[in-house]
Scaffold this motif. Structure first.
Motif, short mmCIF file in Angstrom:
data_model
loop_
_atom_site.label_atom_id
_atom_site.label_comp_id
_atom_site.label_asym_id
_atom_site.label_seq_id
_atom_site.Cartn_x
_atom_site.Cartn_y
_atom_site.Cartn_z
N PRO A 75 8.34 -9.45 -3.69
CA PRO A 75 8.58 -8.08 -4.21
C PRO A 75 7.21 -7.43 -4.76
O PRO A 75 7.16 -6.26 -4.39
CB PRO A 75 9.61 -8.24 -5.34
N ALA A 76 6.29 -8.23 -5.54
CA ALA A 76 5.21 -7.45 -6.26
C ALA A 76 4.22 -7.19 -5.04
O ALA A 76 3.35 -5.97 -5.04
CB ALA A 76 4.56 -8.46 -7.15
N LYS A 77 4.38 -8.01 -4.18
CA LYS A 77 3.05 -7.59 -2.95
C LYS A 77 3.64 -6.14 -2.34
O LYS A 77 2.62 -5.61 -1.78
CB LYS A 77 3.30 -8.83 -1.88
N GLN A 78 4.90 -6.08 -2.26
CA GLN A 78 5.18 -4.63 -1.58
C GLN A 78 4.70 -3.35 -2.37
O GLN A 78 4.56 -2.47 -1.66
CB GLN A 78 6.76 -4.56 -1.59
N VAL A 79 4.38 -3.61 -3.63
CA VAL A 79 3.58 -2.42 -4.50
C VAL A 79 2.46 -3.09 -4.84
O VAL A 79 2.07 -2.34 -5.74
CB VAL A 79 4.56 -2.05 -5.62
N ASN A 80 1.53 -3.93 -4.24
CA ASN A 80 0.39 -4.23 -4.48
C ASN A 80 0.34 -4.55 -5.97
O ASN A 80 -0.73 -4.27 -6.69
CB ASN A 80 -0.56 -3.32 -4.12
N ASP A 99 4.49 4.35 -8.37
CA ASP A 99 5.39 3.98 -9.63
C ASP A 99 6.50 3.20 -9.55
O ASP A 99 7.62 3.53 -10.30
CB ASP A 99 5.05 5.02 -10.65
N GLU A 100 6.74 2.39 -8.71
CA GLU A 100 8.09 2.00 -8.25
C GLU A 100 8.14 0.36 -8.79
O GLU A 100 7.21 -0.56 -8.17
CB GLU A 100 8.23 1.86 -6.70
N CYS A 101 9.39 0.10 -9.44
CA CYS A 101 9.42 -1.10 -9.88
C CYS A 101 10.12 -2.09 -8.80
O CYS A 101 11.08 -1.62 -8.28
CB CYS A 101 10.34 -1.30 -11.18
N PRO A 102 9.62 -3.30 -8.60
CA PRO A 102 9.95 -4.00 -7.34
C PRO A 102 11.18 -4.90 -7.88
O PRO A 102 11.66 -5.90 -6.85
CB PRO A 102 9.01 -4.81 -6.94
N TYR A 103 11.51 -4.94 -8.97
CA TYR A 103 12.72 -5.90 -9.38
C TYR A 103 13.80 -4.74 -10.05
O TYR A 103 13.91 -3.75 -10.18
CB TYR A 103 12.19 -6.50 -10.63
N ARG A 104 15.08 -5.58 -10.09
CA ARG A 104 16.38 -4.71 -10.25
C ARG A 104 16.93 -5.02 -11.90
O ARG A 104 17.98 -4.94 -11.88
CB ARG A 104 17.00 -5.14 -9.34
N GLY A 105 16.08 -5.66 -12.81
CA GLY A 105 16.96 -5.99 -13.99
C GLY A 105 18.32 -6.76 -13.90
O GLY A 105 18.15 -7.80 -13.42
N THR A 119 20.60 -0.63 0.25
CA THR A 119 19.72 0.48 0.76
C THR A 119 18.58 -0.13 1.24
O THR A 119 18.15 -1.36 0.78
CB THR A 119 19.54 1.32 -0.58
N ASP A 120 17.79 0.78 2.16
CA ASP A 120 16.48 0.16 2.52
C ASP A 120 15.58 -0.09 1.34
O ASP A 120 14.54 -1.05 1.48
CB ASP A 120 15.64 1.24 3.52
N GLN A 121 15.47 0.84 0.34
CA GLN A 121 14.67 0.53 -0.93
C GLN A 121 15.01 -0.68 -1.49
O GLN A 121 14.11 -1.60 -1.98
CB GLN A 121 14.98 1.45 -1.90
N ASP A 122 16.21 -1.14 -1.73
CA ASP A 122 16.65 -2.30 -2.40
C ASP A 122 16.21 -3.75 -1.36
O ASP A 122 15.55 -4.80 -2.00
CB ASP A 122 18.01 -2.40 -2.87
#
Length: 998
Positions: A478-483, A261-267, A274-277
């Motif tokens: 970024p969307a592809k990273q979370v399908n 449930d991870e948002c791939p965008y940063r507002g 970080t690795d996550q960003d």
């Protein structure tokens, strides 16, 4: 009410009763082909008109020999778009092929011709305006209109009424309009086929087998039709409103499973290291590569770009993340990296960066004290702190370097911070690499510190706006990273919405974040984007939140800033305009307040700041702009401000535009260039009424103040003239004696009074009084000429005015002296005559010298660039220099106006008297002739000047090569019907100087 199904009405009319309209062959075939395509590939329930039944198959088809009346078509359309009952189709499609008509009797209207039309009887068929009204009242959400007939583009003349002002209304109606031709064009049939040009393209584009995804939508349809007909003789028109409409093909039910449930965008936040960003950071690969190369071999890197361009993200998630991986630069994963923001105490912020994590309060305080002491000691101490790091290299990133100016108000603190950083770089070599991110509009601040400015200029990496491909990567990857699935149409629309807007990346990320939050399935859609209002809707919500958080004083300042950033439309929509920060500063709203509000609005991405360089002085000026034009169009609060102040804004811009024109003229002090009469009164009233709520720019206020001063001066001069006129005629020499005898302020006042009388032309007519007074005024003119060396326009204009009046007065005196018989002249009178001749000659020469030095440069530049100009049509003599453009305008100003020789003594725009003719300085006339001939010969091979062969003026073939000159000479264009008088003066000027009639 149940929403379901897809209905279509397909009409093809071949037969017409009217003799003016020929019968057709293609429409029935066109309509039948469309009907079959919609039935077989689109799942539409199709009604044909006219409809016939084939006896052999009992199947229906479009009738080739059957007529359709207006009543039949209207009833069918009402049934399609306003069906009765509880079952309302989701989609309704209307296709028409046949004749189209256009009626233009005061009001232009378009019609679909039915079989029973008769234009002579005022029966034109189905009104497209009626169809538009029907669509507006229709409850059907998806509405499709395809018209293959002449003049069908008339339908799209109503599109502004169909496109609702409220972005949210787009979810109510999705529409697809396609017209075969523009409202003034006819439509054609294929020469090698059986269909109309548009229908042939539609049938090809509607085939789902031509699509890789097997799906045809209104967006793909218009794109393919447009591509197919881009070179066709007719120009189809397209308009899509709202969301995607699936037309043919099979819709896939595939929706990917989300990865957590991870948002791939940063507002509105930046991407960090970080690795996550870094996992979701895309679109800046090329820029990251440049930064890596710079860091590899340099000790200083300045990352400079506009507000909202992504500087922080590319340094953190791009550069620093790659350094941490150690895959691009050998051993970089072992380097020590510090990241700080300066804040209001930059040296303390720097010291805090060197604190070890996890320390107790006591240990932390001890370490901070030691680090602070080293940094406070300057470059040597800071270099020791860096040298103590065990790694081979230390990378220090100072993000948002502009905070050194916005937050730090202590000049000493700032200066020591810069000196410590740059001194340590010099001492440590490549041990330290300093990377700063800086808003471009703050570079001018850095210029106050030469060493810092030099480092930035030599090591600058500009952050430019993303191109379309990079924007697509930032959205999709970024969307592809979370399908997460994204509609292709959504990507296209978002790129269109942000690619031309500076500082749009945070808004793009914010909108994508909101889309992700509001998704019902793991799929981002154009429909949801439109429901949010797109980027503009997100921006409006953000703008209200920011405005509400400001103090009352800041709110008023923000209100004024946004009004200034709005360009009022003249028959068009209001748009954005750039404003110089210096023009926002007033006595009521200080630079500190303006800076604070701009900083806040910039941080919240509502405005963007940048810099321009003034060509004249080379100064850098800060420029403010709105982050997105949608803010002007769709932020209701700003719309209300604009409408409440529209008239005042227009008046304000008129005054400020007049001030800008004044500046372009060189800030002349003469009345002709200033506000006067009703215009000055209106400007003064505006100052009084709107001084607090809508203050004028400092330039406009200066313009008004100078206009007021000139008006008041003329008023005082008139009063002085009245008081002194009698005295001047009785004892003018006494006046001169008084002005020379008194001291202090009395002397100055007497001098000013005398000058006022002289410049106003109120001099005595007595030969003796004139002869006595003239030398005194010559000395004053000489002093003013010397003072003009300052280059100030006021000094130049006054010197010119004095020499004009001196020359005019000297000539007047000469004429009086010549009326006396030379044989009876006394020795004194003869001496006075010779002195007057010398003054006349000197004033002629000095006037010419002033003009050549201060007025000719502008003319030479125009001539060198072949900006010869023209006399504008529909102008008259009293339009003065406004009759002309280019070098003609400047030439007129030099000779006729107070800008130069001022030969037009009575201000009628003509050269009608001997006095006016003799006011033209010979040297100026001859030099103008030389400059024009030289420039035209160089540009056109022919020399065009005051006259041609034998002093011909009206026709000279050498001038025919100059655009707009029409074989006429320069004398004709400047002096018009008075050119004979001008030529006489030029003939005199060609004589030896001692023979000239001065």
């Amino acid at each position: 009410m149940v929403v379901m199904g897809r209905d279509a009405l397909v009409v093809g009319i071949n037969l017409y009763d009217c003799e003016q309209l020929s019968n057709l062959k293609a429409p029935a075939e066109d309509a039948e082909a469309i009907a079959q395509c919609l039935t077989q590939s689109g799942g539409f329930r199709v009604r044909r008109l006219p409809e016939v039944i084939r006896p052999e198959t009992q199947a229906t088809r479009v009738g080739r020999k059957t007529k359709v009346t207006l009543t039949q078509l209207e009833e069918a359309l009402v049934q399609l778009f306003k069906p009765t009952g509880n079952h309302i189709p989701e989609t309704a499609l209307f296709y028409f092929s046949g004749h189209g008509l256009r009626k233009d009797r005061g009001i232009q209207e378009g019609f679909l011709a039915t079989s029973d039309v008769s234009p002579n009887a005022n029966q034109w068929g189905l009104r497209l305006k009626w169809l538009r009204e029907l669509l507006q009242e229709s409850p059907i959400r998806q509405q499709i209109i395809w018209l293959d007939c002449c003049y069908s583009g008339e339908l799209l003349n109503f599109k502004e009424n169909l496109e609702e002002a409220d972005p949210g209304s787009l979810e109510q109606h999705d529409r697809c309009f396609i017209a075969a031709s523009r409202e003034y064009e006819v439509a054609y049939e294929e020469t090698a086929g059986s269909h109309g040009v548009l229908t042939g393209a539609l049938l090809q584009a509607l085939d789902p087998q031509h699509r890789s995804d097997g799906l045809v939508t209104n967006f793909t349809l218009t794109e393919q039709v447009n591509q197919a007909l881009k070179s066709a003789s007719q120009r189809p028109l397209f308009a899509n409103f709202g969301n995607k409409i699936i037309l043919t093909g099979q819709v896939s039910d595939r929706v990917s499973e989300a990865t957590g449930d991870e948002c791939p965008y940063r507002g509105l936040a930046y991407f960090d290291r970080t690795d996550q960003d870094a996992r979701f950071f895309y679109g800046r690969t090329a820029l990251t590569d440049v930064l890596l190369e710079r860091v590899r071999d340099r000790s200083f890197v300045a990352v400079v770009g506009a507000s909202g361009s992504g500087k922080s993200s590319v340094v953190r998630a791009g550069l620093l993340h790659q350094l941490k991986l150690g895959q691009r630069i050998s051993g970089s994963h072992l380097w020590t990296v510090y990241v700080i923001r300066p804040g209001d105490k930059p040296r303390q912020s720097l010291a805090e960066a060197f604190l070890e994590p996890g320390l107790s309060a006591i240990d932390r305080a001890d370490q901070l004290h030691k680090a602070q002491a080293l940094i406070d000691s300057g470059a040597v101490g800071f270099a020791q702190l860096i040298a103590a790091c065990e790694s081979d290299r230390v990378v220090l990133v100072i993000d948002q370097f502009e905070e050194c100016f916005t937050l730090c108000r202590d000049e000493t603190e700032r200066q020591q911070f810069f000196e410590g950083l740059l001194g340590a770089i010099q001492q440590l070599g490549k041990k330290l690499c300093l990377v700063i991110t800086l808003r471009a509009d703050f570079f001018s601040k850095c210029l106050q510190y030469p060493q810092l400015a030099q480092h930035i200029e030599n090591n600058l990496v500009a952050v430019k706006p993303m191109n379309r491909e990079e924007l697509a990567q930032a959205i999709v990857e970024p969307a592809k990273q979370v399908n997460l699935d994204i509609e292709a149409e959504l990507v296209t629309q978002m790129i269109l919405d942000v690619e031309s807007s500076p500082g749009s990346l945070p808004l793009l990320q914010y909108t994508l974040t909101e889309l992700w939050k509001r998704r019902s399935v793991n799929w981002l859609t154009l429909a949801a984007y439109n429901r949010m209002g797109g980027v503009r809707g997100t921006l409006q919500q953000r703008a209200d939140e920011v405005y509400a958080s400001l103090s009352p004083q800041e709110q008023e300042t923000a209100r004024r800033i946004f009004l200034e950033l709005t360009q009022l439309g003249e028959g068009t929509e209001d748009t954005r305009r750039q404003v110089l920060k210096r023009d926002l500063i007033t006595s009521k709203q200080s630079e500190l307040l303006i800076d604070r509000v701009i900083q806040r609005l910039s941080t919240e991405r509502l405005v963007v700041t940048s810099e321009l360089v003034e060509r004249s002085a080379g100064n850098r000026v800060q420029v403010i702009d709105v982050a997105h034009e949608a803010l002007i169009r769709y932020w209701s609060r700003l719309r209300q401000w604009i409408e409440e102040n529209r008239l005042a804004l227009k008046q304000k811009r008129t005054i400020e535009d007049a001030a800008e024109d004044w500046v372009q003229q060189g800030k002349p002090v003469e009345l002709a260039y200033l506000l006067q009469g009703s215009k000055l009164a209106e400007a003064e009233n505006f100052l009084q009424v709107y001084a607090d709520t809508m203050p004028l720019s400092s330039l406009a206020q200066e313009f008004i103040q100078l206009s007021q001063a000139e008006r008041d001066r003329l008023h005082r001069q008139e009063q002085v003239r009245k008081r002194w006129k009698t005295a001047a005629r009785i004892a003018f020499p006494t006046l001169i004696a008084i002005s020379a005898a008194v001291f202090g302020w009395q002397q100055q006042r007497a001098k000013e009074a005398t000058a006022a009388v002289f410049l106003a032309g109120n001099v005595p007519e007595s030969i003796s009084q004139l002869s006595t007074a003239l030398p005194t005024f010559r000395e004053e003119a000489r002093a003013l000429k010397a003072k003009a060396e300052s280059g100030k326009e006021a000094d130049i204009s006054l010197a010119l005015a004095y020499y004009r009046r001196l020359r005019e007065t000297a000539i007047k005196l000469l004429n009086l002296q010549k009326q006396t018989d030379s044989k009876t002249l006394s020795e004194l009178q003869l001496k006075q005559l010779l002195n007057t001749q010398a003054i006349a000659a000197e004033s002629d020469k000095s006037l010419a010298e002033l003009i050549e030095k201060y007025r000719f440069p502008a003319l030479k530049q125009q001539l060198n660039t072949q900006n010869f100009g023209e006399r504008l049509p529909n102008t008259q003599f009293t339009d003065f220099e406004n009759q002309y453009t280019g070098a003609l305008r400047t030439t007129y100003q030099i000779l006729m106006g107070r800008f130069g020789a001022g030969a037009d003594l009575n201000q009628d725009g003509r050269l009608t008297s001997i006095d006016e003719r003799e006011q033209l300085p010979c040297d100026t006339l001859l030099e103008l002739d030389r400059l024009w001939r030289e420039a035209t010969r160089k540009a056109k091979g022919k020399a065009c000047g005051w006259y041609g062969a034998n002093f011909a003026v009206f026709e000279n073939l050498d001038c025919a090569t100059i655009p707009k000159f029409e074989k006429r000479t320069l004398a004709f264009w400047i002096f018009d019907t008075d050119y004979d008088s001008a030529i006489e003066r030029i003939k005199t000027c060609r004589q030896p100087s001692q023979a000239r009639n001065l």
